[in-house]
Enzyme design. Sequence first.
Site, PDB file in Angstrom:
ATOM      1  N   GLN A 427       0.832  -1.204   0.000  1.00  0.00           N
ATOM      2  CA  GLN A 427       0.000   0.000   0.000  1.00  0.00           C
ATOM      3  C   GLN A 427       0.868   1.256   0.000  1.00  0.00           C
ATOM      4  OE1 GLN A 427      -0.636   1.070   3.881  1.00  0.00           O
ATOM      5  NE2 GLN A 427      -0.606   3.097   2.934  1.00  0.00           N
ATOM      6  N   CYS A 428       0.421   2.254  -0.773  1.00  0.00           N
ATOM      7  CA  CYS A 428       1.063   3.573  -0.730  1.00  0.00           C
ATOM      8  C   CYS A 428      -0.026   4.617  -0.549  1.00  0.00           C
ATOM      9  CB  CYS A 428       1.906   3.823  -1.978  1.00  0.00           C
ATOM     10  SG  CYS A 428       0.960   3.959  -3.515  1.00  0.00           S
ATOM     11  N   GLN A 429       0.173   5.808  -1.072  1.00  0.00           N
ATOM     12  CA  GLN A 429      -0.830   6.860  -0.910  1.00  0.00           C
ATOM     13  C   GLN A 429      -2.027   6.655  -1.848  1.00  0.00           C
ATOM     14  OE1 GLN A 429      -0.408   8.784   1.575  1.00  0.00           O
ATOM     15  NE2 GLN A 429      -1.480  10.725   1.324  1.00  0.00           N
ATOM     16  N   TYR A 456      -3.843   4.648   0.672  1.00  0.00           N
ATOM     17  CA  TYR A 456      -4.248   5.333   1.904  1.00  0.00           C
ATOM     18  C   TYR A 456      -5.351   6.362   1.653  1.00  0.00           C
ATOM     19  CZ  TYR A 456      -3.649   7.732   6.407  1.00  0.00           C
ATOM     20  OH  TYR A 456      -3.856   8.283   7.648  1.00  0.00           O
TER      21      TYR A 456
END
Length: 468
Positions: A427-429, A456
């Site tokens: 997961q990232c932004q 996110y």
Amino acid sequence: MFFRSFFDENLAHMSYLVGCQKTGEAIVIDPARSIESYLKTAKRERLKIVAVAETHIHADFLSGSREIAKHCGATVYVSDEGDENWKYHQVEGVNYTLLTDNCIFKVGHIEFQVMHTAGHTPESISFVLTDIGGGSSHPMGIFTGDFVFVGEIGRPDLLEKAAGVRGSAATGARQMFESVQKFKQLPDFLQVWPAHGAGSACGKSLGAVPMSTVGYEKLNNWALLEENEEKFVETLLSGQSTPPNYFSMMKKLNKIGPPVVNEADITGLETVDEMERFEANTILLDTRRAAEFAKAHCKGAINIPFNQTFTNWAGELIGYEQDIILIAMENKLKAIMESLASIGLDRVVAFIEPSVVLATEKDPESYGEVNVQQLQDILNDDDYYLIDVRNQSEWDAGKIEGATHKPLSQLVNLLDDLPKGKTYLVQCQSGVRSAIATSLMQANGYKDVKNVKGGYIAWKKEKFPVNV
């Protein structure tokens, strides 16, 4: 006077061609390594490039000064300010002039006065332009390099973080305060022409507008409004991101002098269809969109899509000692190689069309996605392991409970710490960097991995709980 700016979206880099139309002479300020656009423009405007100037030793792209000097027989103008550790060596073998504070040089009837503006780096200088040939005795604008941007100023911590010069960040911040006081004495009408815009890692929050004026920055730029030196230093040093890994190499190459492009063997690539022919030190770089790569890709390939962030992530994740095989469409090959060459990644040895890869790969790999609703359902399941690959400041601002932080730029070196036998969720932004990370994990043997779609941002949009 002729004036033209050039913007490289991949590096958020601004360079400039300025010509005296009376004498037909021109200069390029802070040139990119690829000089074709300057040559074409100069030819079209019937100008001869006789000079090239740099505001400082750049950390984020490879300079084209030597390229222009060799190709055009131009004189290179560079700083002689700063200590002995940051003197230019790239000028060896070309015509050059070293500059210090208040020096004046001319290109045709255009005058450039040097202003030492230390802070971003010790040797940083700016150029105040006066169009004497146009009949003016007043300056028109200032080329500020990485000193003053639109709404921001340059970061003073790169020498410490990227080049390992201890204590230089605090020293640079105080030098920057002094330079800002000098800048504030300039006429309000002076135009400001910086070397970067929004998206550059050379400052915290650069504006997307390409130019400004001294007067406008006095009214709106926090750094010009702050009168207290201690508070200025504290604000400037706080919240600066970790510079990309390749910045240290750019500093080194721009100091000693990068090879000119026609000396670096980046043309005449071989077309290949047998991956096993190449050494283990070769990286297989797939430049397709993440969605295409996810459906099917060659074993061992990493995916950095050819878009606005391509150059940055290539610099972060590819070693300068590695050979590169590109998986790319032939009609995009030239642009991709120019992007790689802009940061000195010249070791492209071959390319292969995506259709050929997929046709010849006996058992292509793929990876799946989970959305944030699915993530919430399985987050407490011990069979899954959530990895957050965002940078430190993003992580500090808020995180999904249960995530483990492993920034993308450091991910490969941290893989051995992962627990075995899990399904890894990355997961990232927004889901873009995590797609790159997912490809990296698969290339390094972690096959059971999925990308978190939307990242996110999507998680917060659903109002799921976060930890701050």
